[in-house]
Design an enzyme around this catalytic site. Structure first.
Site, PDB file in Angstrom:
ATOM      1  N   LYS A 208       7.559  -4.956  -8.790  1.00  0.00           N
ATOM      2  CA  LYS A 208       7.158  -5.912  -9.469  1.00  0.00           C
ATOM      3  C   LYS A 208       7.614  -5.868 -11.094  1.00  0.00           C
ATOM      4  CE  LYS A 208       3.319  -8.454 -11.256  1.00  0.00           C
ATOM      5  NZ  LYS A 208       1.873  -8.960 -11.300  1.00  0.00           N
ATOM      6  N   GLU A 214       7.811   6.332  -9.626  1.00  0.00           N
ATOM      7  CA  GLU A 214       8.157   6.896  -8.373  1.00  0.00           C
ATOM      8  C   GLU A 214       9.179   6.203  -7.653  1.00  0.00           C
ATOM      9  OE1 GLU A 214       5.114   6.171  -9.358  1.00  0.00           O
ATOM     10  OE2 GLU A 214       3.545   7.246  -8.339  1.00  0.00           O
ATOM     11  N   ARG A 269      -0.899  -6.054  -4.666  1.00  0.00           N
ATOM     12  CA  ARG A 269      -1.310  -6.057  -3.465  1.00  0.00           C
ATOM     13  C   ARG A 269      -1.519  -7.435  -3.033  1.00  0.00           C
ATOM     14  NH1 ARG A 269      -4.366  -4.629  -7.925  1.00  0.00           N
ATOM     15  NH2 ARG A 269      -6.403  -5.719  -8.408  1.00  0.00           N
ATOM     16  N   GLU A 354      -8.413  -1.434  -5.046  1.00  0.00           N
ATOM     17  CA  GLU A 354      -7.698  -1.731  -6.270  1.00  0.00           C
ATOM     18  C   GLU A 354      -8.316  -2.962  -6.804  1.00  0.00           C
ATOM     19  OE1 GLU A 354      -3.234  -2.070  -6.861  1.00  0.00           O
ATOM     20  OE2 GLU A 354      -3.590  -0.036  -7.474  1.00  0.00           O
ATOM     21  N   HIS A 385     -12.547   9.659  18.998  1.00  0.00           N
ATOM     22  CA  HIS A 385     -12.462  11.213  19.429  1.00  0.00           C
ATOM     23  C   HIS A 385     -12.194  12.218  18.082  1.00  0.00           C
ATOM     24  CE1 HIS A 385     -12.139  10.325  23.429  1.00  0.00           C
ATOM     25  NE2 HIS A 385     -11.634   9.352  23.342  1.00  0.00           N
TER      26      HIS A 385
HETATM   27  O1  F6P Z   1      -0.116   1.678 -10.324  1.00  0.00           O
HETATM   28  C1  F6P Z   1      -0.594   0.766  -9.344  1.00  0.00           C
HETATM   29  C2  F6P Z   1       0.418  -0.474  -9.198  1.00  0.00           C
HETATM   30  O2  F6P Z   1       0.593  -0.969 -10.194  1.00  0.00           O
HETATM   31  C3  F6P Z   1      -0.238  -1.269  -7.943  1.00  0.00           C
HETATM   32  O3  F6P Z   1      -1.011  -2.241  -8.559  1.00  0.00           O
HETATM   33  C4  F6P Z   1       1.318  -1.847  -7.604  1.00  0.00           C
HETATM   34  O4  F6P Z   1       1.100  -2.452  -6.200  1.00  0.00           O
HETATM   35  C5  F6P Z   1       2.158  -0.655  -7.609  1.00  0.00           C
HETATM   36  O5  F6P Z   1       1.688   0.141  -8.854  1.00  0.00           O
HETATM   37  C6  F6P Z   1       3.546  -0.637  -7.610  1.00  0.00           C
HETATM   38  O6  F6P Z   1       3.854  -1.420  -8.540  1.00  0.00           O
HETATM   39  P1  F6P Z   1       5.406  -2.003  -8.828  1.00  0.00           P
HETATM   40  O7  F6P Z   1       5.500  -3.006  -7.856  1.00  0.00           O
HETATM   41  O8  F6P Z   1       5.393  -2.566 -10.250  1.00  0.00           O
HETATM   42  O9  F6P Z   1       6.411  -0.962  -8.889  1.00  0.00           O
END
Ligand code: F6P
Length: 547
Positions: A208, A214, A269, A354, A385
């Site tokens: 977004k 990451e 989310r 969240e 289990h």
């Molecule tokens: O760090 C949490 C968060 O902002 C989530 O709310 C979101 O879904 C995720 O990181 C990924 O964010 P983005 O789509 O901006 O990479």
């Protein structure tokens, strides 16, 4: 604007008084006293069936809970959300994931912008692109059709598409294999890249914000890997982006023509319905993606139209709220008795925790009760289990949501009968339990001595009276899956209104992000022991020594 503290409201106090009488009632007795209980405490909507009769409550409890929902303004807040009001107060944003699944002839504008037209314009592009990739018309740089799609994203830009692609695997295109890379741990992307061919792989960079560290690092690594095998001009056939941030996409080197946009009024989310769902359209085809949206829209309509007392998401929320506030249930276990819903508990963890893992109200006061429980779980029968022991005989009360399809997507009838038998038996066992007299009678019937009976009886006793819901659908289809996800979205919304928290921000993830940036610099550059405690300094020193 500022809501009274939850515990000071008349309806909460009425519930607290009522709880003294009912919270320890035996469900066995409640069922015994009312042969209609299952019929009264179950309902159908949007292709789903919910049985909430196995909870420690009665008709009066439900009346009082509905009163609380009214007193907290659930109906007005629901209208405000659907109308596009900026209910995400800390970010001054509308919350309109429901508009993503509205039909093309609906009308809604936000800040003078026709939201529905924008949504459907992107859907049309998703359709054209997914059709081209699936049909083989979209070719990789050396003229071969796409065989592998790698979605790079994390949190909401990963969990939804991954969960849905797995859940709908039976609908997937046979030529196209889906991969999901989320973790900054290099093992994740390294493992995925080792399985794919740069000539036939399409990367979707999904973020977004297009700033999530990451995702940016994984995308850079994928890009470098690709460029080690192909010329920069080939990037356009192999990299597309899904984001709200066009500038960052350009900077990364993705052609805006290969960007599928969405909008700041879609929370991460809640974004599986937006272009973040592109991997779903690519895997199962745009027709089934549309069915997924249609199932969610049907649940939206039910949520908007049904009276609170007959409203599935509202009831799921109220029952969960009751268990949290008055039975002190600190966690809820999600148990899909459907292997293809394997990732659903993980999806719900982000959705609920969240959203409602908050401790201040929308206007910044401390919430005066416990809020969101921990959400966790795994597929039945596997969980039986592993951790069901604790659920049956442990010291905590953990409500369970059982989820199953009445008909399977295979022809192994005996397997399906065994699966459903286990699902229904578990909810019965949690409710009934087995008291010490029943255990004694069993042991005596087996011919054990009186001493042996007394020695074993406490260990074999099940307290029972443990709450659960059961959600059934005929088949797991794109439509019923859409309805199921929307059901939990609206449950989350209603609980957020009851607690008066902002369910649409996530400031709690920020501190760790900032500290990680500092520490990352110290792992590769000069350490800053003045910034940390001795534990953190010690751990940093160990990592530096290992390089
Ligand atoms: O760090 C949490 C968060 O902002 C989530 O709310 C979101 O879904 C995720 O990181 C990924 O964010 P983005 O789509 O901006 O990479």
């Amino acid at each position: 604007m500022r809501q009274p503290a939850l515990t000071s409201t008349a309806s909460f106090q009425a519930l607290a008084t009522h709880a003294v009488d009912i919270k320890d009632a035996r469900m066995r007795d409640l069922f015994g006293a009312d042969p209609q209980r299952f019929k009264t405490m179950s309902l159908e909507a949007a292709g789903l069936f919910l049985d909430y009769s196995k909870n420690r409550l009665d008709g009066r409890t439900l009346e009082l809970l509905a009163e609380l929902a009214r007193e907290r303004g659930v109906e007005a807040r629901r209208e405000a959300m659907f109308a596009g009001e900026k209910i995400n107060l800390t970010e001054q944003r509308a919350v309109l994931h429901t508009a993503l699944r509205a039909p093309g002839d609906a009308t809604l504008s936000v800040d003078g912008q026709d939201v529905i037209a924008d949504v459907h314009a992107v859907l049309a592009r998703m359709r054209a692109f997914s059709d081209a990739v699936r049909s083989g018309a979209w070719l990789g740089h050396s003229g071969k059709p796409i065989t592998d799609i790698v979605n790079i994203g994390i949190g909401g830009s990963d969990l939804g598409p991954k969960m849905v692609c797995l859940a709908l695997r039976q609908y997937a295109h046979p030529r196209v294999t889906m991969h999901f890379v989320s973790n900054v741990d290099g093992h994740d992307i390294d493992n995925t890249l080792s399985q794919v061919d740069p000539e036939t792989t399409l990367f979707i960079v999904a973020s977004k914000t297009f700033t999530t560290s990451e995702t940016m690092l994984n995308a850079q690594t994928a890009r470098m890997w690709f460029l080690a095998h192909a010329k920069p001009a080939a990037l356009a056939r192999h990299f597309v982006a899904v984001s709200t941030n066009v500038e960052a996409i350009k900077e990364f080197g993705i052609d805006p023509a290969n960007m599928f946009p969405f909008w700041d009024w879609v929370g991460g989310r809640y974004s599986v319905w937006s272009a973040i769902g592109l991997p779903i359209a690519l895997a199962v085809g745009f027709g089934y993606f549309s069915d997924f949206l249609a199932g969610a829209h049907a649940m939206d309509q039910h949520f908007v139209e049904a009276p609170l007392e007959q409203n599935m998401p509202v009831l799921l929320a109220l029952v969960g709220f009751w268990n949290r506030q008055f039975l002190d249930c600190a966690s809820v276990s999600i148990a899909p008795y459907h292997q293809d819903l394997n990732r659903f508990p993980a999806y719900l963890q982000q959705l609920e925790m969240e959203s409602n893992g908050k401790r201040v109200t929308r206007t910044g006061q401390a919430v005066d009760t416990a809020t969101c429980p921990v959400i966790w779980g795994d597929c039945g029968t596997n969980g039986q289990h592993a951790y069901f022991q604790l659920l049956h005989q442990g010291s905590d009360l953990t409500p369970i949501d059982f989820i199953a399809s009445l008909r399977p997507g295979h022809e192994l009838a005996q397997h399906h009968a065994a699966l459903l038998a286990n699902c229904f038996a578990q909810s019965e066992a949690f409710m009934r339990g087995k008291d010490i007299d029943e255990v004694r009678a069993d042991l005596q019937a087996q011919g054990l001595t009186a001493t042996e009976v007394e020695r074993l009886a406490p260990h074999k006793t099940f307290p029972g009276n443990r709450p659960s819901n059961t959600i059934l659908m005929e088949y797991l289809t794109p439509y019923t899956l859409g309805a199921l996800v929307a059901l939990y979205e609206h449950k989350t919304f209603v609980q957020g209104v009851l607690w008066d928290v902002n369910s649409f921000d996530q400031w709690g993830v920020e501190l760790g992000k900032v500290l990680a940036k500092n520490i990352e610099a110290e792992l590769t550059g000069a350490p800053r022991p003045d910034l940390h405690d001795s534990s953190t300094n010690g751990l940093i020193a160990m990592a530096r020594a290992a390089v």
